[in-house]
Design an enzyme around this catalytic site. Structure first.
Site, PDB file in Angstrom:
ATOM      1  N   HIS A 126      -5.923  17.015   6.854  1.00  0.00           N
ATOM      2  CA  HIS A 126      -5.049  15.953   5.597  1.00  0.00           C
ATOM      3  C   HIS A 126      -6.088  16.276   4.111  1.00  0.00           C
ATOM      4  O   HIS A 126      -7.301  17.483   3.835  1.00  0.00           O
ATOM      5  CB  HIS A 126      -5.097  15.246   6.158  1.00  0.00           C
ATOM      6  CG  HIS A 126      -4.279  13.848   4.893  1.00  0.00           C
ATOM      7  ND1 HIS A 126      -4.747  13.639   3.644  1.00  0.00           N
ATOM      8  CD2 HIS A 126      -3.124  13.155   5.280  1.00  0.00           C
ATOM      9  CE1 HIS A 126      -4.637  12.673   2.953  1.00  0.00           C
ATOM     10  NE2 HIS A 126      -3.425  12.094   3.638  1.00  0.00           N
TER      11      HIS A 126
ATOM     12  N   GLU B 101       2.420  18.454   2.497  1.00  0.00           N
ATOM     13  CA  GLU B 101       1.877  17.485   1.626  1.00  0.00           C
ATOM     14  C   GLU B 101       1.896  17.633   0.189  1.00  0.00           C
ATOM     15  O   GLU B 101       0.237  18.489   0.175  1.00  0.00           O
ATOM     16  CB  GLU B 101       1.047  16.456   2.297  1.00  0.00           C
ATOM     17  CG  GLU B 101       2.087  15.809   3.597  1.00  0.00           C
ATOM     18  CD  GLU B 101       1.278  14.619   3.993  1.00  0.00           C
ATOM     19  OE1 GLU B 101       1.625  13.340   4.365  1.00  0.00           O
ATOM     20  OE2 GLU B 101      -0.419  14.626   4.239  1.00  0.00           O
TER      21      GLU B 101
ATOM     22  N   GLY C 275       2.420   7.411   4.512  1.00  0.00           N
ATOM     23  CA  GLY C 275       1.008   6.533   4.298  1.00  0.00           C
ATOM     24  C   GLY C 275       1.065   5.497   3.397  1.00  0.00           C
ATOM     25  O   GLY C 275       1.228   4.621   4.482  1.00  0.00           O
ATOM     26  N   GLY C 276       1.053   5.285   2.540  1.00  0.00           N
ATOM     27  CA  GLY C 276       1.308   3.316   2.464  1.00  0.00           C
ATOM     28  C   GLY C 276       2.138   2.995   2.585  1.00  0.00           C
ATOM     29  O   GLY C 276       2.006   1.882   3.113  1.00  0.00           O
TER      30      GLY C 276
ATOM     31  N   GLU D 256      -7.094  14.891   1.644  1.00  0.00           N
ATOM     32  CA  GLU D 256      -7.490  14.036   1.588  1.00  0.00           C
ATOM     33  C   GLU D 256      -9.535  14.982   2.126  1.00  0.00           C
ATOM     34  O   GLU D 256     -10.448  14.454   2.218  1.00  0.00           O
ATOM     35  CB  GLU D 256      -8.141  12.259   2.164  1.00  0.00           C
ATOM     36  CG  GLU D 256      -6.424  12.191   1.123  1.00  0.00           C
ATOM     37  CD  GLU D 256      -5.350  11.318   1.447  1.00  0.00           C
ATOM     38  OE1 GLU D 256      -6.444  10.465   2.194  1.00  0.00           O
ATOM     39  OE2 GLU D 256      -5.118  10.705   0.809  1.00  0.00           O
TER      40      GLU D 256
ATOM     41  N   ASN E 158       0.438   7.694   8.911  1.00  0.00           N
ATOM     42  CA  ASN E 158      -1.603   8.024   8.299  1.00  0.00           C
ATOM     43  C   ASN E 158      -1.948   6.341   8.158  1.00  0.00           C
ATOM     44  O   ASN E 158      -1.118   5.741   6.346  1.00  0.00           O
ATOM     45  CB  ASN E 158      -1.259   8.566   7.689  1.00  0.00           C
ATOM     46  CG  ASN E 158      -2.591   9.001   7.330  1.00  0.00           C
ATOM     47  OD1 ASN E 158      -3.504   8.739   7.721  1.00  0.00           O
ATOM     48  ND2 ASN E 158      -2.955  10.550   6.307  1.00  0.00           N
ATOM     49  N   TRP E 159      -2.284   6.102   8.622  1.00  0.00           N
ATOM     50  CA  TRP E 159      -2.683   4.394   7.873  1.00  0.00           C
ATOM     51  C   TRP E 159      -4.232   5.005   7.327  1.00  0.00           C
ATOM     52  O   TRP E 159      -4.694   3.880   6.371  1.00  0.00           O
ATOM     53  CB  TRP E 159      -3.224   2.842   9.209  1.00  0.00           C
ATOM     54  CG  TRP E 159      -2.199   3.051  10.243  1.00  0.00           C
ATOM     55  CD1 TRP E 159      -1.440   3.040   9.913  1.00  0.00           C
ATOM     56  CD2 TRP E 159      -2.476   1.814  11.281  1.00  0.00           C
ATOM     57  NE1 TRP E 159       0.296   2.747  11.042  1.00  0.00           N
ATOM     58  CE2 TRP E 159      -0.575   2.045  11.778  1.00  0.00           C
ATOM     59  CE3 TRP E 159      -3.488   0.972  11.069  1.00  0.00           C
ATOM     60  CZ2 TRP E 159      -1.006   1.090  12.272  1.00  0.00           C
ATOM     61  CZ3 TRP E 159      -2.792   0.195  12.829  1.00  0.00           C
ATOM     62  CH2 TRP E 159      -1.835   0.803  13.299  1.00  0.00           C
ATOM     63  N   LYS E 160      -4.964   6.091   7.115  1.00  0.00           N
ATOM     64  CA  LYS E 160      -5.697   6.163   6.280  1.00  0.00           C
ATOM     65  C   LYS E 160      -6.556   4.546   6.328  1.00  0.00           C
ATOM     66  O   LYS E 160      -7.007   4.816   8.050  1.00  0.00           O
ATOM     67  CB  LYS E 160      -6.202   6.151   5.243  1.00  0.00           C
ATOM     68  CG  LYS E 160      -4.900   7.237   4.870  1.00  0.00           C
ATOM     69  CD  LYS E 160      -4.591   7.506   3.400  1.00  0.00           C
ATOM     70  CE  LYS E 160      -3.012   8.565   3.310  1.00  0.00           C
ATOM     71  NZ  LYS E 160      -2.906   9.286   1.750  1.00  0.00           N
TER      72      LYS E 160
ATOM     73  N   GLY F 188      -0.258   9.419  -2.642  1.00  0.00           N
ATOM     74  CA  GLY F 188      -0.795   7.838  -3.340  1.00  0.00           C
ATOM     75  C   GLY F 188       0.047   7.336  -4.406  1.00  0.00           C
ATOM     76  O   GLY F 188      -0.522   7.054  -5.353  1.00  0.00           O
TER      77      GLY F 188
ATOM     78  N   SER G 157       4.459   9.734  -0.990  1.00  0.00           N
ATOM     79  CA  SER G 157       5.311   8.900  -1.704  1.00  0.00           C
ATOM     80  C   SER G 157       6.543   8.911  -0.889  1.00  0.00           C
ATOM     81  O   SER G 157       7.348   8.750  -1.260  1.00  0.00           O
ATOM     82  CB  SER G 157       5.252   8.975  -2.697  1.00  0.00           C
ATOM     83  OG  SER G 157       3.295   8.865  -3.338  1.00  0.00           O
TER      84      SER G 157
HETATM   85  P1  PGA Z   1       2.183   8.646   0.834  1.00  0.00           P
HETATM   86  O1  PGA Z   1       0.088   9.415   2.131  1.00  0.00           O
HETATM   87  O2  PGA Z   1       2.246   8.187   1.532  1.00  0.00           O
HETATM   88  O3  PGA Z   1       0.847   7.928   0.734  1.00  0.00           O
HETATM   89  O4  PGA Z   1       1.885   9.206  -0.258  1.00  0.00           O
HETATM   90  C1  PGA Z   1       0.597  10.717   2.396  1.00  0.00           C
HETATM   91  C2  PGA Z   1       0.127  10.973   3.055  1.00  0.00           C
HETATM   92  O5  PGA Z   1      -1.240  11.179   3.047  1.00  0.00           O
HETATM   93  O6  PGA Z   1      -0.417  11.314   4.386  1.00  0.00           O
END
Ligand code: PGA
Length: 253
Positions: free
Chosen positions: A98, A170, A237-238, A100, A9-11, A176, A216
């Site tokens: 998600h 998640e 994500g990251g 967010e 997930n590149w956001k 993050g 994470s």
């Molecule tokens: P993260 O994000 O790996 O940066 O914690 C995961 C996500 O939000 O899908």
């Protein structure tokens, strides 16, 4: 047998040039280094999906996903993207719910049920996200909270439709933040969610549902997380923004 899936997930990250570079690096590394049949899903900003399609076309191990879609079929929804549009450019997956999106865009369980429906109607595979906040984790019923997200957004589906869903657990406190759920915490929740699904749809469907961990997860901790019997891969994500890190996570699955 349920599928192992690692989705990136590149956001809201990367320019077009960077997105193309990352995609071609990942495609090459997966081709050269990954022998298992894990399904890789890249979820860049939707704007880049058409361009990136050519890098994964004909490669069944790597698919493209969107990070969201709208719940209505089409119409006057300025700035939004319909599931049918994603389908028309060969996108196969869509991340829905998600944290967010829930937190910053006010997405509710009921609205997500509609997004799930329209995605399935258009042949997209939803990666349905669920998870509790730190405050909820510290309360006694954090598992009940996450089960309820699944009940309210997914349990209206027929067994056949539910069989197409991928779940991503998640914990919000781990997204993050560099704080990862321990392997035991992930396994506890994944097993509870699988049991919850089994009570509604039966053991076979529950057994075949891929439940990914996100929060994470990275090149260092992925192997330990994925070693759990109920953890079927990750939503990353990251660590999905660097080809070497992401490929290491894919290899761990
Ligand atoms: P993260 O994000 O790996 O940066 O914690 C995961 C996500 O939000 O899908």
């Amino acid at each position: 047998m349920r599928k192992k899936i690692v989705a990136g997930n590149w956001k809201m990250n990367k320019t077009l040039e960077e997105a193309v570079a990352l995609t071609s690096e990942v495609v090459n590394m997966i081709k050269d280094e990954v022998t298992s049949d894990v399904q890789v899903v890249l979820c860049p900003p939707s704007l880049y999906l058409t361009t990136l399609r050519q890098y994964v076309q004909g490669n069944s191990r790597i698919a493209l996903g969107a990070q969201n879609c709208h719940e209505k079929a089409s119409g006057a929804y300025t700035g939004e993207i319909a599931a049918s549009m994603l389908k028309s450019i060969d996108v196969q997956y869509v991340i829905l719910g998600h944290s967010e999106r829930r937190q910053y865009f006010g997405e509710t369980n009921a609205q997500l049920a509609e997004k799930v429906n329209i995605s399935l109607e258009n042949g997209l595979t939803p990666i349905f996200c669920c998870g509790e906040s730190l405050e909820q984790r510290q309360s006694s019923d954090f598992i009940g909270f996450v089960k309820n997200q699944i009940t309210e957004s997914l349990f209206h589906l027929t067994p056949e439709a539910f069989g197409k869903i991928v779940i991503a657990y998640e914990p919000i406190w781990a997204i993050g933040t560099g704080l990862t759920a321990t392997a035991d915490q992930a396994q506890e929740m994944h097993a509870a969610l699988r049991q919850h699904i089994g009570e509604k749809y039966g053991e076979e469907i529950a057994d075949n549902t891929s439940i990914l961990y996100g929060g994470s997860a990275n090149a260092q901790n992925a192997a330990e997380l994925f070693a759990n019997p109920d953890v079927d891969g990750g939503l990353i994500g990251g660590a999905s923004l660097k080809s070497r890190d992401f490929t290491t996570v894919v290899k761990a699955a």
